[in-house]
Design a protein around this motif. Structure first.
Motif, PDB file in Angstrom:
ATOM      1  N   SER A   5       0.847  -1.182   0.000  1.00  0.00           N
ATOM      2  CA  SER A   5       0.000   0.000   0.000  1.00  0.00           C
ATOM      3  C   SER A   5       0.876   1.222   0.000  1.00  0.00           C
ATOM      4  CB  SER A   5      -0.912  -0.016   1.227  1.00  0.00           C
ATOM      5  OG  SER A   5      -1.851   1.032   1.158  1.00  0.00           O
ATOM      6  N   SER A   6       0.367   2.308  -0.589  1.00  0.00           N
ATOM      7  CA  SER A   6       1.133   3.541  -0.639  1.00  0.00           C
ATOM      8  C   SER A   6       1.129   4.207   0.724  1.00  0.00           C
ATOM      9  CB  SER A   6       0.521   4.480  -1.671  1.00  0.00           C
ATOM     10  OG  SER A   6      -0.746   4.924  -1.224  1.00  0.00           O
ATOM     11  N   PRO A   7       2.149   5.066   0.992  1.00  0.00           N
ATOM     12  CA  PRO A   7       2.149   5.800   2.266  1.00  0.00           C
ATOM     13  C   PRO A   7       0.884   6.614   2.476  1.00  0.00           C
ATOM     14  CG  PRO A   7       4.296   5.949   1.211  1.00  0.00           C
ATOM     15  CD  PRO A   7       3.382   5.279   0.219  1.00  0.00           C
ATOM     16  N   SER A   8       0.334   7.204   1.401  1.00  0.00           N
ATOM     17  CA  SER A   8      -0.881   8.005   1.556  1.00  0.00           C
ATOM     18  C   SER A   8      -2.064   7.132   1.946  1.00  0.00           C
ATOM     19  CB  SER A   8      -1.186   8.778   0.272  1.00  0.00           C
ATOM     20  OG  SER A   8      -1.423   7.891  -0.806  1.00  0.00           O
ATOM     21  N   HIS A   9      -2.120   5.927   1.400  1.00  0.00           N
ATOM     22  CA  HIS A   9      -3.217   5.029   1.749  1.00  0.00           C
ATOM     23  C   HIS A   9      -3.078   4.559   3.191  1.00  0.00           C
ATOM     24  CE1 HIS A   9      -6.531   2.297   0.942  1.00  0.00           C
ATOM     25  NE2 HIS A   9      -5.886   1.399   1.661  1.00  0.00           N
ATOM     26  N   ALA A  12      -4.299   7.278   5.348  1.00  0.00           N
ATOM     27  CA  ALA A  12      -5.761   7.357   5.315  1.00  0.00           C
ATOM     28  C   ALA A  12      -6.373   6.268   6.181  1.00  0.00           C
ATOM     29  CB  ALA A  12      -6.262   7.239   3.876  1.00  0.00           C
ATOM     30  N   ARG A  13      -5.805   5.065   6.114  1.00  0.00           N
ATOM     31  CA  ARG A  13      -6.303   3.972   6.944  1.00  0.00           C
ATOM     32  C   ARG A  13      -6.105   4.299   8.424  1.00  0.00           C
ATOM     33  NH1 ARG A  13      -6.391  -1.389   4.443  1.00  0.00           N
ATOM     34  NH2 ARG A  13      -6.388  -2.255   6.567  1.00  0.00           N
ATOM     35  N   ALA A  14      -4.926   4.800   8.763  1.00  0.00           N
ATOM     36  CA  ALA A  14      -4.621   5.086  10.173  1.00  0.00           C
ATOM     37  C   ALA A  14      -5.532   6.177  10.720  1.00  0.00           C
ATOM     38  CB  ALA A  14      -3.157   5.486  10.320  1.00  0.00           C
ATOM     39  N   ARG A  15      -5.834   7.186   9.902  1.00  0.00           N
ATOM     40  CA  ARG A  15      -6.647   8.305  10.386  1.00  0.00           C
ATOM     41  C   ARG A  15      -8.140   8.078  10.196  1.00  0.00           C
ATOM     42  NH1 ARG A  15      -3.406  12.472  12.276  1.00  0.00           N
ATOM     43  NH2 ARG A  15      -1.332  11.537  12.471  1.00  0.00           N
ATOM     44  N   SER A 207     -10.234  -0.447  10.033  1.00  0.00           N
ATOM     45  CA  SER A 207      -9.905   0.571   9.034  1.00  0.00           C
ATOM     46  C   SER A 207     -10.268   0.158   7.612  1.00  0.00           C
ATOM     47  CB  SER A 207      -8.419   0.927   9.113  1.00  0.00           C
ATOM     48  OG  SER A 207      -7.603  -0.191   8.808  1.00  0.00           O
ATOM     49  N   ALA A 208     -10.150  -1.129   7.279  1.00  0.00           N
ATOM     50  CA  ALA A 208     -10.468  -1.556   5.919  1.00  0.00           C
ATOM     51  C   ALA A 208     -11.921  -1.264   5.570  1.00  0.00           C
ATOM     52  CB  ALA A 208     -10.169  -3.043   5.755  1.00  0.00           C
TER      53      ALA A 208
END
Length: 250
Positions: A5-9, A12-15, A207-208
């Motif tokens: 997964s990309s850092p941006s994804h 987004a999952r973490a937040r 998160s998913a």
């Protein structure tokens, strides 16, 4: 599910939890007494009086249980919504804003640093040096995760349906332990009985699902509710868990 997964994804999952903090706090499971017994054994010291930094504290589920064992807990949480829920639910627990890769804590100040359901959101290249910095000599790092027990047939069947639904959703890299640290591990099996709707809300707080959107996830949960009520007509089910604890002295 893909493990790349990309850092941006990942961010987004973490937040994604921030918008669902109340859902998370109300429906996620806690941890059994036996987990904290094992933590004391593997760390080689009682929790009573220990100075503990609970990192990625979320809504304070683990922080409150640690404090209940007599630990002097400081919660560390980056998310606005999660931090607000922690303050509301546990106003007596000190809270600082930050994440595991940049701990806003004094050096050499803690006996124990804990990550309950949170280590997989860190970059060990950054988080391990931070843990070493804030621990006192002989202090310990403790990581743990709750997992539904897939040896239970209905849980295994649901896991398969979840995996099929999320097959196109980029995943978070599988949890791993930090290279160079010697971890002692322990597994604790336990269970809780909850209404079907609490189980589904617990699942929805991951998160998913939070990033999936209401369309696909709403249809999935409606179908799951029908399946579960057919299995548990009184509307109450038993969630079986395996909690994995890993402790190291860096």
């Amino acid at each position: 599910m893909s493990t790349s997964s990309s850092p941006s994804h990942i961010r987004a999952r973490a937040r994604s939890f921030d918008a669902a903090a109340a859902l998370y706090g109300a429906n996620r499971p806690g941890y059994p007494t036996e987990l904290f017994d094992a933590l004391e054994e593997l760390a080689g010291r009682p929790l009573e009086g220990a100075r503990v930094a609970d990192v990625g504290a979320g809504t304070g589920i683990a922080s409150a249980l640690l404090a209940g064992r007599g630990a002097r807990v400081v919660a560390v949480e980056p998310g606005d919504g999660m931090a607000a829920e922690l303050r509301r639910a546990h106003p007596g627990i000190p809270l600082v804003r930050g994440d595991g890769d940049r701990l806003p804590l004094a050096s050499g100040a803690f006996d124990l640093v804990t990550y309950a359901q949170a280590w997989h959101w860190t970059d060990p290249v950054r988080s391990v040096p931070e843990v070493r910095r804030v621990l006192r000599g002989g202090g310990a790092l403790a990581l743990w995760w709750n997992d539904l027990d897939a040896s239970v047939p209905w849980i295994d069947a649901q896991d398969r349906r979840v995996a099929e639904l999320l097959s196109a959703e980029p995943g978070i890299a599988p949890r791993g332990l930090a290279a160079g640290l010697a971890f002692a591990t322990r597994q604790v099996r336990w269970a809780r009985r909850v209404p079907v709707d609490t189980h589904l809300a617990n699942l929805a707080s991951h998160s998913a699902f939070l990033v999936l959107g209401d369309g696909a996830s709403g249809d999935f949960f409606a179908a799951e509710r029908v399946r579960l009520l057919a299995l548990f007509p009184d509307g109450v089910l038993r969630e079986d868990y395996v909690t994995t604890l890993c402790v190291a002295v860096p």
